[in-house]
Structures are given as C-alpha cells and as structure tokens.
Design an enzyme around this catalytic site. Structure first.
Site, short mmCIF file in Angstrom:
data_model
loop_
_atom_site.label_atom_id
_atom_site.label_comp_id
_atom_site.label_asym_id
_atom_site.label_seq_id
_atom_site.Cartn_x
_atom_site.Cartn_y
_atom_site.Cartn_z
N ALA A 65 33.01 6.01 44.71
CA ALA A 65 34.06 5.37 43.91
C ALA A 65 34.66 6.34 42.90
CB ALA A 65 33.49 4.15 43.20
N GLY A 109 29.77 5.23 47.15
CA GLY A 109 30.69 4.50 48.02
C GLY A 109 31.01 5.25 49.30
N GLU A 112 28.34 4.15 51.45
CA GLU A 112 28.51 2.73 51.75
C GLU A 112 29.60 2.49 52.79
OE1 GLU A 112 27.29 0.10 47.98
OE2 GLU A 112 28.71 1.68 47.47
N GLU A 132 23.79 5.89 42.37
CA GLU A 132 24.37 5.10 41.28
C GLU A 132 23.42 4.86 40.12
OE1 GLU A 132 26.78 3.78 44.94
OE2 GLU A 132 24.75 4.47 44.48
#
Length: 258
Positions: A65, A109, A112, A132
């Site tokens: 992200a 991310g 992910e 994270e």
C-alpha cells in the site's frame, strides 16, 4: 482505454499489465483504479483470455500500500475511492486466469494481491512478506484470510506476527508460489504460461476456477453440488463438443469460449 499507473500490452490471447508507480510500485489509489478498470475491460474482451500482472523494473513486484495515502490523521468520512479488498476479491473470483509474475520482491499489499491471483511465479532472488506489524498495523487486504488457507495457520501466523519475509526457496516449499524462476526470466515464463492457458477451453477454465474457489468456502458435500452444477454448464458448451471431435480427428482443438 488509457492508464496512468499501469503499462498495458496486449498479446495474442492475453494481456500484460505492469504496475508502474516508482520507486516501489506502491498500490495507491491510482494503481487500484487502473487495475479495476483493466479487469472490467478485459472481462468484456473475448480476445483476452488471461491477464499477467507484474511490476515495472526487476527489484520490486510491489512494496504494498502507498503509505503516504493513509499515514497521519484523516478527515472523518474521507474514504478511498476504491478499496484494495474489492479489487483483490475481483481478481480471486475473476473468470479468467490471472498470473502474478513476481520479477522482484513483494511486501504487504504486494504479497496480498499475489495471493488473490491464480498463479504466482517468483524470481529466485526475490522475497515475499507481510511486514505490516513492524509499522504497528496489520494486513488488511485479505492477507489474514488467504495466506493461512494457502500455507497453513502456523507458518502464516509466524510471517504476520514477526513480519519476516520468506525467501524464494521457502516460498516454494510452503506452497506460496507455483514456481521459482531465475531472475530476469520471470516475465517470459509468465507469458509462456499465459499463451498456453489462452489456447485452453475458456468455459471449462472459468468453471473449474469457480468450482475450486466456491468449493473451498463450504463443505465437501456442498462442493460436490457446486461441481455438478458447473459441469452441466461446461457440458452444454460448444467447446465440450469441439474438444472430443478434435481429439478423434487428430487435430488441435479450436476453442471459442462458447
């Protein structure tokens, strides 16, 4: 259509989309919106049977992200235009195969989104992780759900609670990726796989993916019912007639996705 954060090239039967958001190929709003648009556009294009998702450059597939978009205080009600979870779920349930060509490392991310893809090819020099927790946050785009289903609860918790990444050999041994490939050859391998899949029967491929994805959400008994239902769809397709006919005539099948 034009994209601002993706470099998109259409090949014979498939499309290659490279995340182009230097320096880390972060999954900001621009990237997510472009990806969502690409998925919608490719769904309507019968000439596109496979999507290859990669990152620009060979150092990073994606670092995750875009922290600049959520760090610090935000005004109340200031919601993002598009949620990462929505895009990733669309990939997971997409009726056409999506290949993650991870020519570089993936974190947060970036990992992910790869988990939502149907195939994951990783460079032998790359790493994969969900770090994270080291920032005081947690995976929020499906990592806590898809990773344990893929590699098991024990190793998934270790990865997420320590934030430590897996190297390519570890990622392969735990079943996180389909294949580890020499650095610099990942995209070529992904294109070869995409070309092969593009020659397959689109209806059968679509229904197989649906049966597997939906079946994993329920019991085996209910999954068998799902399988029977999708088999009926495949059996009624023109491709299901073309395949056996081509076999008997000793020629290559010409699947039309009908």
């Amino acid at each position: 259509m034009s994209y601002t954060k993706l470099v998109v090239e259409k090949e014979d039967g498939y499309v290659v989309a490279a995340i182009n958001h230097p320096p880390a190929n972060a999954l900001g709003q621009g990237v997510l919106m472009d990806l969502n648009a690409l998925l919608d556009e490719s769904l309507e294009d019968p000439e596109i049977r496979v999507i290859v998702l990669t990152g620009s450059g060979e150092k990073l597939f994606s670092a995750g992200a875009d922290i600049t978009e959520f760090a610090g205080d935000k005004p109340k009600g200031n919601k993002p235009k598009i949620e990462g979870n929505d895009v990733f779920s669309k990939i997971e349930n997409y009726p056409k195969p999506v290949i993650a060509a991870m020519q570089g490392s993936a974190y947060g991310g970036g990992t992910e989104i790869s988990l939502a893809c149907h195939f994951r090819l990783l460079a032998d020099t790359a790493k994969v992780g969900l770090p994270e927790v080291k920032l005081g946050i947690m995976p929020g785009w499906g990592g806590t759900q898809r990773l344990p289903r893929l590699i098991g609860k024990t190793k998934a918790l270790e990865m997420m609670l320590t934030g430590d990444p897996l190297n390519s050999a570890e990622a392969l041994s735990f079943g996180l990726v389909n294949k580890v490939i020499p650095a610099g050859q990942v995209l070529a391998e992904a294109k070869a796989l995409a070309a092969r899949l593009a020659q397959g029967a689109p209806v059968a491929i679509r229904e197989i993916m649906k049966a597997v994805t939906k079946g994993l959400e329920t019991t085996t008994e209910e999954g068998i019912k799902i399988e029977k239902a999708v088999c009926a769809v495949v059996d009624a397709s023109a491709d299901a007639t073309e395949g056996p006919r081509a076999f008997l005539e000793k020629r290559k099948a010409n699947f039309q996705g009908k």
